[in-house]
Design an enzyme around this catalytic site. Sequence first.
Site, mmCIF file in Angstrom:
data_model
loop_
_atom_site.group_PDB
_atom_site.id
_atom_site.type_symbol
_atom_site.label_atom_id
_atom_site.label_comp_id
_atom_site.label_asym_id
_atom_site.label_seq_id
_atom_site.Cartn_x
_atom_site.Cartn_y
_atom_site.Cartn_z
ATOM 1 N N TYR A 64 -10.100 12.267 -1.729
ATOM 2 C CA TYR A 64 -10.044 12.497 -0.120
ATOM 3 C C TYR A 64 -10.943 11.072 0.102
ATOM 4 O O TYR A 64 -12.180 11.080 -0.389
ATOM 5 C CB TYR A 64 -10.607 13.746 0.453
ATOM 6 C CG TYR A 64 -9.665 14.408 1.199
ATOM 7 C CD1 TYR A 64 -9.250 13.866 2.346
ATOM 8 C CD2 TYR A 64 -9.116 15.700 0.894
ATOM 9 C CE1 TYR A 64 -8.379 14.404 3.244
ATOM 10 C CE2 TYR A 64 -8.042 15.946 1.749
ATOM 11 C CZ TYR A 64 -7.752 15.489 2.753
ATOM 12 O OH TYR A 64 -6.563 15.874 3.502
ATOM 13 N N GLU A 66 -11.049 10.086 3.790
ATOM 14 C CA GLU A 66 -10.830 9.473 5.288
ATOM 15 C C GLU A 66 -11.873 8.439 5.550
ATOM 16 O O GLU A 66 -12.989 8.343 5.232
ATOM 17 C CB GLU A 66 -11.113 10.909 6.033
ATOM 18 C CG GLU A 66 -10.012 11.758 5.959
ATOM 19 C CD GLU A 66 -10.147 12.798 6.994
ATOM 20 O OE1 GLU A 66 -11.570 13.054 7.425
ATOM 21 O OE2 GLU A 66 -9.335 13.976 7.247
ATOM 22 N N THR A 236 7.354 -1.476 5.363
ATOM 23 C CA THR A 236 7.413 -0.491 4.368
ATOM 24 C C THR A 236 7.180 -1.233 3.137
ATOM 25 O O THR A 236 7.436 -2.521 2.875
ATOM 26 C CB THR A 236 8.710 0.206 4.275
ATOM 27 O OG1 THR A 236 9.820 -0.508 4.330
ATOM 28 C CG2 THR A 236 8.947 1.320 5.540
ATOM 29 N N ARG A 245 6.530 4.040 -2.377
ATOM 30 C CA ARG A 245 7.050 4.600 -0.765
ATOM 31 C C ARG A 245 5.876 4.268 -0.089
ATOM 32 O O ARG A 245 4.830 5.004 -0.546
ATOM 33 C CB ARG A 245 7.431 5.833 -1.177
ATOM 34 C CG ARG A 245 9.007 5.938 -1.317
ATOM 35 C CD ARG A 245 9.655 7.146 -0.760
ATOM 36 N NE ARG A 245 9.725 7.165 0.821
ATOM 37 C CZ ARG A 245 10.665 6.682 1.472
ATOM 38 N NH1 ARG A 245 11.700 6.157 0.981
ATOM 39 N NH2 ARG A 245 10.518 6.717 2.806
#
Length: 432
Positions: A64, A66, A236, A245
């Site tokens: 994680y 953030e 993208t 992706r």
Amino acid sequence: MTAVTPDTYYGPDFGALLEQDPEIAGLLVSELDRQRSGLQLIASENQTSPAVLAALGSTLSNKYAEGYPHARYYGGCAEVDKVEDLAIARAKALFGAEHANVQPHSGASANLAVYGAFAAPGDTVLAMSLDHGGHLTHGFKVSFSGKWFNAVHYGVSQETEDIDYDQVEKLAKEHRPKIILAGGSAIPRLIDFERFRAIADEVGAIFWVDAAHFIGLVAGKVIPSPVPHADVVSFTTHKVLRGPRGGAIVCKEEHAKKIDRAVFPMMQGGPLMHGVAGKAVNFAECATPAYQAYAQGVLDNARVLADTLGELGIRPITGGTDTHLSLHDLRGVGVTGVDAEARCDAAGIVLNKNAIPFDPEKPNVASGIRVGSPSVTTQGMGTEEMRTVAQLIHRAVTEGDADPEHAVTREVRGQVTELLTSFPAYPEPAAR
Ligand SMILES: Cc1ncc(COP(=O)(O)O)c(C=O)c1O
């Protein structure tokens, strides 16, 4: 079934997956077989490298993170900070950009963040209409972009089938949009960024380019870049660019804070760090002469594919292409898009039906097909093979059937298989 070894493109320990969950492992194998056994002409797809796949299959997925490098909401981010720093530095260098955000999970999420940075619900946005080559996220009514913003659409001119810049200017003056958006998913020609910039300046709008489709050609330096002209460019990472992706945004330094805050915390939570690592690997790949040669090959192949289909009576919209894709009008051969897609599929040719500008058919029937050269070029095919591919498409569409057992369809499928033997997708390591 394909022979499987741990280094056969599945990440670090495919053997463990095979033992624990043969059902999913089997599907991974059959999908690889599918990618290997057909001609992949979907313009938005490509075959990313084993190095990118290794990053995607890594334990970075566990972390994680953030926030942004060196300003996270979680401990233990020292290593992923280095990964994201590298991805940002490589993106900035590759595109000559002042600022890069590599966290958007996809193209649609990158676009949501751009709206979040520059517009409030109810604001007016001027973008290309979906039925003339735009994208769902450019204000189409079922997307958040059409529901939350007042989308005004420009299209192509009936005469040239290319963007109607006079209409863009007229609509911009009439509606004074907050944002003017260029780009889309079925635009075969180069976009005049200078003209868009001038129109945006005239009405005081932000000029945003959604470069999802063609950013790989910009990275390969074979078409002009929108980066010097636009306030912000979203894209993208998985189309011609050939990365994982995902999505990304580059912008002028003056917009950096707005964009970063719009990506996190406004639009999404923690970044997918395995994806960010995959993007970093891909950006480095794109800075090589080998990638530039690839990008030139994509362009050359798309042009020959479009021209040859045209010679066979499957007319390219705008008369050809300057990019990796072409859009074709099937009315000359009397077949609908939906039937052409099914007939090609049965013959081992994967492409998509597509509405053409001013299409009399409904979108789920469509009068056109869209073809792209990114995957077949990755497999090493050149212009000679593109002539063969165009003939195979023509034969499948005009003489074949959706029934795979149809004699012509079987024959075409046999020729596709033969071609793929010389140009395999993901060749086994020994053959690389
Ligand atoms: C122009 C354009 N923008 C955005 C997207 C959305 O990308 P994603 O499918 O990664 O959300 C696409 C996808 O095809 C696209 O063509």
